[in-house]
Motif scaffolding. Structure first.
Motif, PDB file in Angstrom:
ATOM      1  N   TYR A 121      -6.931  -0.043   6.537  1.00 22.56           N
ATOM      2  CA  TYR A 121      -6.453   1.328   6.591  1.00 22.56           C
ATOM      3  C   TYR A 121      -7.603   2.223   6.990  1.00 22.56           C
ATOM      4  O   TYR A 121      -8.732   2.032   6.544  1.00 22.56           O
ATOM      5  N   GLN A 129      -9.055   5.086   0.437  1.00 23.65           N
ATOM      6  CA  GLN A 129      -8.876   4.114   1.515  1.00 23.65           C
ATOM      7  C   GLN A 129      -9.892   2.982   1.387  1.00 23.65           C
ATOM      8  O   GLN A 129      -9.555   1.815   1.597  1.00 23.65           O
ATOM      9  N   VAL A 172       0.871  -1.171   0.000  1.00 22.20           N
ATOM     10  CA  VAL A 172       0.000   0.000   0.000  1.00 22.20           C
ATOM     11  C   VAL A 172       0.905   1.216   0.000  1.00 22.20           C
ATOM     12  O   VAL A 172       1.850   1.306   0.788  1.00 22.20           O
ATOM     13  N   HIS A 195      -4.150   6.763  -0.811  1.00 20.53           N
ATOM     14  CA  HIS A 195      -3.695   5.377  -0.795  1.00 20.53           C
ATOM     15  C   HIS A 195      -3.885   4.755  -2.173  1.00 20.53           C
ATOM     16  O   HIS A 195      -4.858   5.048  -2.857  1.00 20.53           O
ATOM     17  N   LYS A 235       1.072   5.045   0.642  1.00 21.34           N
ATOM     18  CA  LYS A 235       0.375   6.135   1.334  1.00 21.34           C
ATOM     19  C   LYS A 235       1.169   7.406   1.076  1.00 21.34           C
ATOM     20  O   LYS A 235       2.336   7.493   1.407  1.00 21.34           O
ATOM     21  N   HIS A 283      -1.509   9.802   5.459  1.00 23.98           N
ATOM     22  CA  HIS A 283      -2.745   9.043   5.283  1.00 23.98           C
ATOM     23  C   HIS A 283      -3.704   9.661   4.279  1.00 23.98           C
ATOM     24  O   HIS A 283      -4.865   9.330   4.277  1.00 23.98           O
TER      25      HIS A 283
END
Length: 181
Positions: free
Chosen positions: A143, A126, A38, A49, A40, A46
């Motif tokens: 996530y 996400q 993943v 993604h 990010k 955050h």
């Protein structure tokens, strides 16, 4: 930014168009193990993604990404794929699956079609990543989605506010008892 895209993915969209321009073109249908990461990135750790895929058997192929993007008019959710050019430190290894890259691309497009219109709170990158990981059997890694982040942030703010109020009340209540007359 993705938050402004309101229309669903265009019918007939595919990740394969861009993947066929990468080193993976000759092996799209070859069954092999793939590392799944993943990625990010963007404004904070955050914010955005996407899935990154790497053939285990031959690192010369490099890494490719499968993500939720926008079309050229910025009015539709679109497959975002191609050679991964981001920073390795932004990748989190999730697991390994044995399949074909075409199958992974097909799963990703199915998820975009299910997501439909983009929504920052409930149908975002996400959500795309979590659904993808569920479909390929790596769903034990989740996530945080935007509502979960807001919920955590609100809880922290509320907790700090309650703590400050308790300290303030205690200071007023107990502060007067220690005064010298």
């Amino acid at each position: 930014m993705m938050a402004f895209s309101k229309a669903p993915v265009k019918k007939g969209s595919s990740y394969l168009t861009e993947l066929e321009t990468t080193n993976y073109k000759p092996i799209l249908d070859e069954m092999m193990p793939y590392n799944i990461y993943v990625h990010k990135t963007t404004f904070s750790d955050h914010f955005h993604h996407r899935i990154v895929v790497e053939a285990v058997s031959n690192k010369e192929y490099g890494k490719v990404m499968l993500g939720l993007g926008k079309d050229e008019t910025w009015s539709h959710v679109a497959p975002e794929s191609g050679v991964f050019t981001g920073q390795e430190k932004q990748l989190q290894f999730v697991g390994r699956v044995t399949t074909t890259l075409r199958y992974l691309a097909d799963i990703a497009i199915e998820i975009l079609e299910e997501i439909g219109s983009y929504n920052l709170v409930t149908r975002n990158c996400q959500n795309f990543v979590n659904k993808f990981l569920d479909r390929i059997g790596l769903g034990d890694k989740k996530y945080l989605t935007t509502p979960q982040k807001v919920e955590i942030g609100a809880g922290v703010v509320a907790g700090v506010g309650i703590f400050a109020a308790v300290v303030g009340v205690a200071a007023v209540f107990f502060g007067g008892r220690n005064e010298k007359k």
